[in-house]
Enzyme design. Structure first.
Site, mmCIF file in Angstrom:
data_model
loop_
_atom_site.group_PDB
_atom_site.id
_atom_site.type_symbol
_atom_site.label_atom_id
_atom_site.label_comp_id
_atom_site.label_asym_id
_atom_site.label_seq_id
_atom_site.Cartn_x
_atom_site.Cartn_y
_atom_site.Cartn_z
ATOM 1 N N SER B 327 16.879 -1.687 -47.211
ATOM 2 C CA SER B 327 15.332 -2.331 -47.517
ATOM 3 C C SER B 327 14.219 -1.515 -47.351
ATOM 4 O O SER B 327 13.070 -1.780 -47.868
ATOM 5 C CB SER B 327 15.131 -3.179 -46.076
ATOM 6 N N HIS B 370 13.269 -17.103 -43.969
ATOM 7 C CA HIS B 370 12.101 -16.854 -43.465
ATOM 8 C C HIS B 370 10.984 -17.815 -43.542
ATOM 9 O O HIS B 370 9.765 -17.574 -43.122
ATOM 10 C CB HIS B 370 11.590 -15.358 -43.994
ATOM 11 N N CYS B 383 11.941 -9.707 -45.731
ATOM 12 C CA CYS B 383 12.620 -10.760 -46.423
ATOM 13 C C CYS B 383 13.306 -10.540 -47.916
ATOM 14 O O CYS B 383 12.608 -9.947 -48.664
ATOM 15 C CB CYS B 383 11.439 -11.841 -46.690
#
Lengths: 379, 650
Positions: B327, B370, B383
């Site tokens: 991420s 989410h 997300c």
């Protein structure tokens, strides 16, 4: 004066004998020995105590011995010849048996103040006994085979004993010195021609047999000969000393590097720099001029000796002086030839210059005999 | 018996004749000798003079002192140490056994070394000194010197040897030196005569190797007179060696020590950079090893241990280790979309926990989704579905172009061993290297830093610094050489819309400071030291549909080498970024739980210049933090700059 074979018109006696010494010869001896002192001082790196001082002490001792021997009439020494020869052979036997067993294969006898090498002593006593033999021998018999055999035996005994030590250099000197006395004594030249022919034949046989099935020497012995003939074959092995010696000598040039300025000898490129190879140092530091000067001094000593010999009417004195002259000649000629690469490396010192007690003392005694003959010559 | 007068005359005549013959031989021989003398001394004098000079003059090389390596504050990282050793000369020793026995009573002799020395003594010429004992203490050498009369042939000697005072902390930056091997000579083609000096050391790794020619200096010479055996008789003259240049690095020894200590026990890498200048302040890889072991000649056992350790201490994970960035890559994708105008900060994407593309289902890390997320929330809550959406709009080429602008897939030019290039994949790349066409699923994977994307901690740190400042920060590690600055000029602006960057910054702020942020646990309580960042958790395995159905296996239940990598990138302080940091813990589990706390501690240490006090931490964590700092192998006091340097060698 019953020993005299000639009529003596005037014979110096007592201290007057000193005036009749051959002073020219004495000056020459001092000059040659001084070369030695200088070189010993130099190779010790400017250290006087190490070699130069003991050498000077021995020269002084030898000088005294020379005077004492010179004062004694030559005919006394003739009568002592047999005894002297016998003693030196006994001493050779002594070091042969006791030296090897009890003292670890040494060639000398410790006299306390010096070490006496019987083989050095023998060089003079052999000449003495041969001179005495030819003095005794009827002139007409000197070339008869039986009477040639006797001196050959006299020579062979000490030569064999020194070869056993093993000391090839001294054995060769004894052989050639003895042969020279026989030659001067008038032994027929055919004998010498025969010996030379046999020698040449033997050398030829040795070389032609090489590589065949019946070759006479071991391979390593041939290689040693090769090395002698061309040192560059084995520059770091056996040829090393010869090569280094020639480099040092050659680098001296005309005038040399100067006293104490030699690099090769001081830096251990040379073996035996204070004994057998001292001539190299001299030639390096004093150049061609210095080396040639020493050669001239040696030749002058020989000239004085020959003159003394020829002036004699006593057969013993003549032969003795000539024998000593030849022995002296062989010393320096072989030594110089060796360091200049003209002869194989055998342990022969440079007379009166190399460091060494026995040789110095024995030579000075021998020159004492020469002086004795000179003083007691017919006038 | 008296001869007749005639006989006497005959005898004298004959002796006279023969004597003249002998005299002739004398003269003839003397003439030969004189001719030979003339030939050697006059005709060939020049040849022999030359040979004599070659014989006696020998040139010996003098080793230069190696340049010293300092940190930015002047702390010594690589120094030269007086190395006391004891040598024995057989010739002077006489009875070698007796002398060694006597020596054994004074100093502790190693049996193995002693046996090697004995063989050496027998093999070498008698005047050559043989090393009996090495690396003795001053006390031992003094004891030997005092007892010198009882130890003929023994002499204490001193040489220079490399020493690394910070031991393991800088082995992945400074590297180490080692002996010159045949392989080294062959590889480098280096013909510097200094390499022929016995026991000379050359850099084998990292700065020591890459700056070898700067650090080495040049050999001096001394001309000595030697004798036939090679023994030195006297020194004629000398040309002193020129010591190597001193090198100052950008790293901070105190910070580096803290980072290495903080990573202790993990298989991890971390990089701390100055956001403004690009100077690397710390570059750590754990576990590490003691470079001094290599200088002394590492034992087989120690070498095997290092090589077979599954945490790979010899690998520099900070520069050589390549990991899927997970991420932490999302800022790249977000900025690529913003700059292309394909998304606005306000626009929201609904995350149901997965996205179906074609016949494949791509999951968000949060199974229940989410809900509606905008750009800032997509960063702070990480997300995945938001980025699947963006990836399809932007496409892989734009993402990879943006990645390259941030230094991902670019080999940064640092003088360290093996800087990994990483990979920001393109369609072209896949076609060439995998022989297959790019599919949209690849883009989706790449958008969350998985799939083909590979980055090193160094690249992530550079990326973070560029994100934080919006300028094209270039990393550097050499501050000065012999006092001359080596730093690059100030970095140019990258030309991004400040509003776009601000959105990214706000997202990263929320990661640490918003209740729903993935690294909220790793927040700082004092405003001046607040940090912003991004967590990452990168999978090293595929999660099958069956596993997903029955519930994904938790990291703790997996074998170590199959657990996820934990990542974190961040900068601090938030208002005016000064420090950028990246942390990767191999198979550490989750980025927020494992990597983020480490990065927070490191960034606090960087800002404060000392071990951060517990007051900066959330109240509930203070006790644990305090205990952790007590237990970590941190130097009790920061290393002090030293002026003591060994500059020359006898």
């Amino acid at each position: 004066m019953s020993f005299l074979e000639y009529n003596v018109k005037s014979m110096p006696s007592g201290w007057r004998k000193v005036l009749y010494l051959n002073w020219g010869l004495i000056l020459l001896l001092i000059a040659v020995a001084s070369f030695g002192f200088l070189m010993l001082y130099s190779v010790a790196g400017g250290n006087f105590d190490r070699w130069a001082e003991p050498q000077m002490e021995r020269f002084a001792l030898g000088f005294v011995a020379m005077f004492i021997v010179a004062m004694v009439p030559i005919w006394f020494w003739r009568n002592m010849s047999g005894v002297a020869y016998g003693i030196s052979v006994l001493l050779l036997l002594y070091v042969e048996f006791f030296g090897s067993v009890g003292m670890g294969a040494q060639r000398w006898i410790d006299l306390g103040f010096m070490r006496l090498q019987p083989s050095e002593l023998t060089k003079i006593t052999l000449v003495m006994i041969l001179a005495a033999y030819y003095d005794w021998l009827d002139l007409s018999k000197k070339s008869r085979p039986l009477h040639v055999l006797i001196p050959l035996v006299l020579i062979a005994v000490p030569v064999f004993l020194t070869l056993r030590q093993p000391d090839l250099g001294t054995a060769l000197l004894l052989l050639m010195g003895g042969g020279a006395v026989m030659f001067v004594a008038g032994v027929h030249w055919a004998y010498f021609a025969g010996v030379i022919a046999a020698g040449v034949g033997a050398v030829t046989a040795v070389f032609t047999s090489r590589g065949t099935e019946w070759q006479l020497l071991q391979n390593y012995q041939y290689r040693r000969i090769d090395t002698f003939l061309d040192p560059s074959n084995d520059p770091l092995g056996a040829g090393y000393h010869i090569t280094q010696s020639q480099i040092a000598l050659g680098s001296g040039g005309w005038t040399g590097r100067g006293f104490m300025e030699g690099t090769q000898s001081r830096l251990n490129f040379l073996p035996e720099k204070h004994t057998d190879f001292i001539f190299t140092t001299l030639a390096e530091e004093f150049g061609f001029i210095g080396a040639a000067s020493l050669l001239v001094l040696y030749i002058l000593i020989l000239v004085f000796c020959i003159a003394t010999a020829v002036m004699q009417r006593d057969r013993y004195a003549s032969l003795l002086v000539m024998g000593i002259a030849v022995a002296f000649f062989l010393y320096f000629a072989i030594n110089m030839a060796m360091v200049m690469g003209l002869a194989p490396v055998v342990g022969v010192p440079l007379p009166l210059v190399s460091y060494g007690g026995s040789a110095m003392l024995v030579l000075m005694v021998a020159f004492g005999l020469v002086q004795s003959a000179h003083i007691h010559r017919p006038r | 018996m008296k001869r007749t007068q005639k006989d006497t005359e005959d005898s004298a005549r004959q002796i006279g004749r023969r004597s003249l013959v002998v005299g002739g031989i004398f003269i003839g021989t003397a003439a030969v000798l004189a001719a030979r003398m003339r030939y050697l001394q006059v005709e060939r004098a020049d040849d022999f003079r030359l040979l004599a000079e070659e014989n006696r003059i020998n040139i010996r090389l003098l080793p230069p002192a190696r340049g010293l390596i300092f940190d930015r504050g002047g702390v010594l990282l690589a120094a030269n140490e007086q190395n006391y050793r004891i040598t024995l000369v057989r010739e002077d020793a006489g009875d070698v056994d007796a002398v060694l026995a006597e020596l054994g009573r004074i100093v502790n002799l190693d049996m193995v070394t002693l046996q090697r020395a004995r063989r050496e003594i027998d093999r070498r010429p008698p005047f050559v000194p043989v090393t009996i004992a090495d690396r003795l203490s001053w006390a031992e050498v003094s004891a030997v010197a005092v007892n010198a009369p009882a130890l003929p042939g023994i002499s204490p000697e001193v040489g220079l040897s490399r020493v690394y005072p910070m031991s393991g902390d800088f082995s992945h930056v400074v590297g180490y030196v080692g002996p010159v091997s045949d392989y080294y000579l062959e590889q480098t083609g280096d013909t510097d005569p200094v390499l022929q000096i016995p026991d000379f050391q050359v850099g084998r790794n990292n700065i020591e190797a890459r700056l070898e020619h700067t650090l080495r200096g040049s050999a001096g010479t001394k001309r000595v007179e030697v004798n036939a055996g090679g023994r030195v008789m006297r020194e004629l003259d000398r040309d002193p060696p020129e010591p190597g240049s001193d090198v100052q690095l950008t790293v901070d020894a105190g910070l580096q020590n803290y980072v290495e200590a903080r990573l202790h026990g993990e298989s991890a890498g971390a990089v701390v950079m100055d956001c403004e200048t690009g100077e690397i302040l710390a570059l750590a890889s754990a576990p590490t090893f003691d470079p001094n072991l290599f200088v002394r000649g590492i034992s087989t056992a120690a070498w095997t241990d290092l090589n077979e350790d599954r945490y790979r201490p010899l690998a520099n994970k900070a520069t050589q280790g390549l990991y899927p960035p997970g991420s932490t890559y999302k800022m790249i994708v977000a900025l690529a979309a913003l700059e292309a105008g394909l998304v606005t900060p306000e626009e929201t994407v609904t995350c149901p926990g997965h996205m179906d593309v074609g016949n494949r289902r791509f999951h968000c890390w949060r199974r229940d989704g989410h809900g509606r997320v905008n750009l800032v929330e997509s960063i702070s809550q990480s997300c995945d579905v938001y980025y699947y959406e963006l990836a399809q709009r932007v496409g892989i080429e734009a993402i990879s172009e943006m990645a390259h602008r941030f230094g991902c897939g670019v080999r940064h030019d640092l003088p360290l061993s093996g800087i990994a290039e990483g990979l920001a994949p393109t369609m072209q790349w896949k076609l060439q290297n995998r022989g297959a066409a790019w599919v949209v699923g690849d883009t989706l994977n790449a958008s969350i830093g998985q799939g083909f994307v590979l980055n090193s901690p160094l690249q992530l740190a550079v990326m973070t610094a560029r994100l934080a400042t919006g300028r094209e920060i270039v990393p550097s590690i050499i501050r000065s050489i012999d006092g001359i600055s080596q730093l690059p000029p100030p970095a140019a602006d990258m030309g991004f819309d400040p509003g776009h960057l601000d959105q990214i910054h706000r997202g990263m702020w929320n990661v640490n400071n918003d209740r729903r942020g993935t690294a909220y646990g790793a927040r700082v309580e004092v405003a001046d030291y607040k940090i912003a960042g991004k967590t990452g958790t990168s999978q090293v395995r595929n999660i099958s549909a069956a596993e997903r159905a029955s519930g994904v296996i938790r990291n703790e239940d997996l074998p170590w080498e199959r657990r996820d990598h934990a990542l974190y990138v961040g900068y601090a302080p938030y208002d005016s970024p000064r420090f950028a940091c990246s942390v990767i813990v191999e198979h550490g589990g989750g980025g927020s739980a494992v990597a983020a706390p480490i990065a927070r501690d490191i960034l606090l240490r960087a800002q404060l210049g000392e071990v951060p006090p517990p007051e900066l931490y959330p109240a509930g964590q203070r006790h644990d933090i305090e205990r952790m700092h007590r237990d970590l192998p941190i130097l009790p006091s920061p290393p002090v700059p030293t002026g003591r340097t060994v500059r020359s060698q006898a």
